[in-house]
Design a protein around this motif. Structure first.
Motif, PDB file in Angstrom:
ATOM      1  N   VAL A  83       7.141   3.002  -7.252  1.00  0.00           N
ATOM      2  CA  VAL A  83       7.975   3.577  -6.200  1.00  0.00           C
ATOM      3  C   VAL A  83       7.753   5.083  -6.202  1.00  0.00           C
ATOM      4  O   VAL A  83       7.897   5.739  -7.229  1.00  0.00           O
ATOM      5  N   THR A  84       7.405   5.621  -5.022  1.00  0.00           N
ATOM      6  CA  THR A  84       7.096   7.051  -4.936  1.00  0.00           C
ATOM      7  C   THR A  84       8.290   7.910  -4.552  1.00  0.00           C
ATOM      8  O   THR A  84       8.297   9.093  -4.849  1.00  0.00           O
ATOM      9  N   ALA A  85       9.306   7.350  -3.880  1.00  0.00           N
ATOM     10  CA  ALA A  85      10.377   8.214  -3.379  1.00  0.00           C
ATOM     11  C   ALA A  85      11.789   7.674  -3.575  1.00  0.00           C
ATOM     12  O   ALA A  85      12.676   8.417  -3.962  1.00  0.00           O
ATOM     13  N   ALA A 125       0.847  -1.182   0.000  1.00  0.00           N
ATOM     14  CA  ALA A 125       0.000   0.000   0.000  1.00  0.00           C
ATOM     15  C   ALA A 125       0.887   1.237   0.000  1.00  0.00           C
ATOM     16  O   ALA A 125       2.057   1.177   0.362  1.00  0.00           O
ATOM     17  N   ALA A 126       0.328   2.355  -0.437  1.00  0.00           N
ATOM     18  CA  ALA A 126       1.088   3.601  -0.445  1.00  0.00           C
ATOM     19  C   ALA A 126       1.712   3.823   0.931  1.00  0.00           C
ATOM     20  O   ALA A 126       1.070   3.635   1.958  1.00  0.00           O
ATOM     21  N   GLY A 127       2.970   4.205   0.943  1.00  0.00           N
ATOM     22  CA  GLY A 127       3.696   4.430   2.186  1.00  0.00           C
ATOM     23  C   GLY A 127       4.492   3.231   2.665  1.00  0.00           C
ATOM     24  O   GLY A 127       5.271   3.335   3.598  1.00  0.00           O
ATOM     25  N   SER A 128       4.302   2.081   2.036  1.00  0.00           N
ATOM     26  CA  SER A 128       5.040   0.877   2.433  1.00  0.00           C
ATOM     27  C   SER A 128       6.524   1.017   2.139  1.00  0.00           C
ATOM     28  O   SER A 128       6.909   1.619   1.146  1.00  0.00           O
ATOM     29  N   GLN A 129       7.327   0.447   3.012  1.00  0.00           N
ATOM     30  CA  GLN A 129       8.767   0.361   2.810  1.00  0.00           C
ATOM     31  C   GLN A 129       9.141  -1.113   2.843  1.00  0.00           C
ATOM     32  O   GLN A 129       8.806  -1.816   3.789  1.00  0.00           O
ATOM     33  N   VAL A 130       9.810  -1.574   1.786  1.00  0.00           N
ATOM     34  CA  VAL A 130      10.147  -2.986   1.680  1.00  0.00           C
ATOM     35  C   VAL A 130      11.655  -3.134   1.525  1.00  0.00           C
ATOM     36  O   VAL A 130      12.270  -2.457   0.700  1.00  0.00           O
ATOM     37  N   LEU A 150       9.639   3.193  -0.370  1.00  0.00           N
ATOM     38  CA  LEU A 150      11.045   2.783  -0.407  1.00  0.00           C
ATOM     39  C   LEU A 150      11.120   1.319  -0.812  1.00  0.00           C
ATOM     40  O   LEU A 150      10.440   0.473  -0.231  1.00  0.00           O
ATOM     41  N   LEU A 151      11.966   1.021  -1.802  1.00  0.00           N
ATOM     42  CA  LEU A 151      12.285  -0.347  -2.191  1.00  0.00           C
ATOM     43  C   LEU A 151      13.786  -0.506  -2.010  1.00  0.00           C
ATOM     44  O   LEU A 151      14.575   0.164  -2.684  1.00  0.00           O
ATOM     45  N   ASP A 152      14.197  -1.355  -1.062  1.00  0.00           N
ATOM     46  CA  ASP A 152      15.600  -1.484  -0.679  1.00  0.00           C
ATOM     47  C   ASP A 152      16.058  -2.924  -0.906  1.00  0.00           C
ATOM     48  O   ASP A 152      15.385  -3.869  -0.503  1.00  0.00           O
ATOM     49  N   PHE A 153      17.216  -3.077  -1.573  1.00  0.00           N
ATOM     50  CA  PHE A 153      17.795  -4.390  -1.837  1.00  0.00           C
ATOM     51  C   PHE A 153      19.129  -4.528  -1.120  1.00  0.00           C
ATOM     52  O   PHE A 153      19.909  -3.576  -1.046  1.00  0.00           O
ATOM     53  N   GLN A 154      19.394  -5.747  -0.639  1.00  0.00           N
ATOM     54  CA  GLN A 154      20.691  -6.119  -0.093  1.00  0.00           C
ATOM     55  C   GLN A 154      21.027  -7.497  -0.645  1.00  0.00           C
ATOM     56  O   GLN A 154      20.121  -8.251  -1.013  1.00  0.00           O
ATOM     57  N   SER A 155      22.289  -7.826  -0.714  1.00  0.00           N
ATOM     58  CA  SER A 155      22.673  -9.158  -1.166  1.00  0.00           C
ATOM     59  C   SER A 155      22.076 -10.191  -0.210  1.00  0.00           C
ATOM     60  O   SER A 155      22.210 -10.059   1.006  1.00  0.00           O
ATOM     61  N   PRO A 156      21.403 -11.228  -0.733  1.00  0.00           N
ATOM     62  CA  PRO A 156      20.755 -12.193   0.156  1.00  0.00           C
ATOM     63  C   PRO A 156      21.727 -13.059   0.949  1.00  0.00           C
ATOM     64  O   PRO A 156      21.361 -13.602   1.985  1.00  0.00           O
ATOM     65  N   ASP A 157      22.968 -13.175   0.485  1.00  0.00           N
ATOM     66  CA  ASP A 157      23.921 -14.043   1.188  1.00  0.00           C
ATOM     67  C   ASP A 157      25.285 -13.400   1.389  1.00  0.00           C
ATOM     68  O   ASP A 157      26.247 -14.066   1.720  1.00  0.00           O
ATOM     69  N   GLY A 158      25.373 -12.089   1.163  1.00  0.00           N
ATOM     70  CA  GLY A 158      26.639 -11.390   1.349  1.00  0.00           C
ATOM     71  C   GLY A 158      27.549 -11.388   0.143  1.00  0.00           C
ATOM     72  O   GLY A 158      28.563 -10.709   0.126  1.00  0.00           O
ATOM     73  N   ASN A 159      27.218 -12.144  -0.902  1.00  0.00           N
ATOM     74  CA  ASN A 159      28.018 -12.198  -2.116  1.00  0.00           C
ATOM     75  C   ASN A 159      27.591 -11.051  -3.033  1.00  0.00           C
ATOM     76  O   ASN A 159      26.417 -10.934  -3.380  1.00  0.00           O
ATOM     77  N   ALA A 160      28.533 -10.230  -3.438  1.00  0.00           N
ATOM     78  CA  ALA A 160      28.216  -9.045  -4.238  1.00  0.00           C
ATOM     79  C   ALA A 160      27.601  -9.372  -5.596  1.00  0.00           C
ATOM     80  O   ALA A 160      26.911  -8.543  -6.177  1.00  0.00           O
ATOM     81  N   SER A 161      27.833 -10.578  -6.120  1.00  0.00           N
ATOM     82  CA  SER A 161      27.277 -10.912  -7.430  1.00  0.00           C
ATOM     83  C   SER A 161      25.887 -11.553  -7.330  1.00  0.00           C
ATOM     84  O   SER A 161      25.262 -11.822  -8.343  1.00  0.00           O
ATOM     85  N   HIS A 162      25.415 -11.805  -6.124  1.00  0.00           N
ATOM     86  CA  HIS A 162      24.093 -12.393  -5.933  1.00  0.00           C
ATOM     87  C   HIS A 162      23.075 -11.308  -5.608  1.00  0.00           C
ATOM     88  O   HIS A 162      23.414 -10.304  -4.995  1.00  0.00           O
ATOM     89  N   GLY A 163      21.833 -11.537  -6.009  1.00  0.00           N
ATOM     90  CA  GLY A 163      20.803 -10.565  -5.707  1.00  0.00           C
ATOM     91  C   GLY A 163      19.419 -11.128  -5.934  1.00  0.00           C
ATOM     92  O   GLY A 163      19.250 -12.277  -6.338  1.00  0.00           O
TER      93      GLY A 163
END
Length: 188
Positions: free
Chosen positions: A70-72, A14-19, A44-57
């Motif tokens: 994405v609004t912001a 929903a509007a305002g969600s941050q994931v 906000l849509l935020d990504f991080q490596s799922p296992d710490g490996n820079a080539s994984h996502g």
């Protein structure tokens, strides 16, 4: 389903969600696929490596009815991530990508948002990672990292009001023509 989200029983979107797609509990998959079966509107849509490996996502995919709006802000702190469904910017967003990280979004729309879209490192000021997109038009872009225009765009010409590439930044246009009212850069 609600059990797949830390926000259980609510499904974000929903509007305002941050994931944040971060490191899951248990043994993480190297490159998990998240399938959305409905549209999601996020601040906000935020990504991080799922296992710490820079080539994984993460790969975000969905059915024909789904899209991610994405609004912001969209952010990649680490890893190589792909959004394989329509990505709509419904506001002039900041695109934070840390050095070495990347976001690929072959189908992008800025939905008539004519503001300035800024690509930079997650600190907001230094050289960032890579954002690859196919579809942004009729807006201004500020590139403090690597911005790739993908061949998935429907037109051979892209229109930007103003285009600024900061020192060390790179705008890859491939075989496209860019029409812009202003083109600037800096030498650092």
């Amino acid at each position: 389903t609600p059990t797949n989200w830390a926000s259980n029983p609510a499904i974000p979107g929903a509007a305002g969600s941050q994931v944040t797609f971060g490191v899951p509990t248990g043994t993480p998959a190297a490159s998990p696929v998240v399938t959305l079966n409905q549209a999601a509107t996020l601040t906000l849509l935020d990504f991080q490596s799922p296992d710490g490996n820079a080539s994984h996502g993460y790969t975000i995919s969905g059915n024909a009815a789904g899209s991610v709006s994405v609004t912001a802000q969209i952010e990649a702190d680490s890893g190589a991530h792909t959004i394989n469904m329509p990505l709509n910017f419904t506001g002039a967003a900041v695109i934070y990508v840390a050095p070495g990280a990347s976001i690929i979004a072959p189908i992008v729309s800025n939905s008539g948002q004519y503001g300035t879209f800024v690509l930079s490192n997650t600190d907001g000021s230094t050289l960032g990672g890579t954002f690859s997109e196919g579809g942004m038009q009729y807006c201004s872009i500020e590139v403090n990292g690597t911005w790739n225009i993908l061949s998935s765009m429907g037109s051979s010409t892209t229109e930007f009001f103003n285009t600024n590439v900061d020192a060390g930044g790179l705008l890859n246009i491939g075989s496209y023509t860019i029409n812009t009212n202003g083109l600037s850069g800096s030498t650092g």
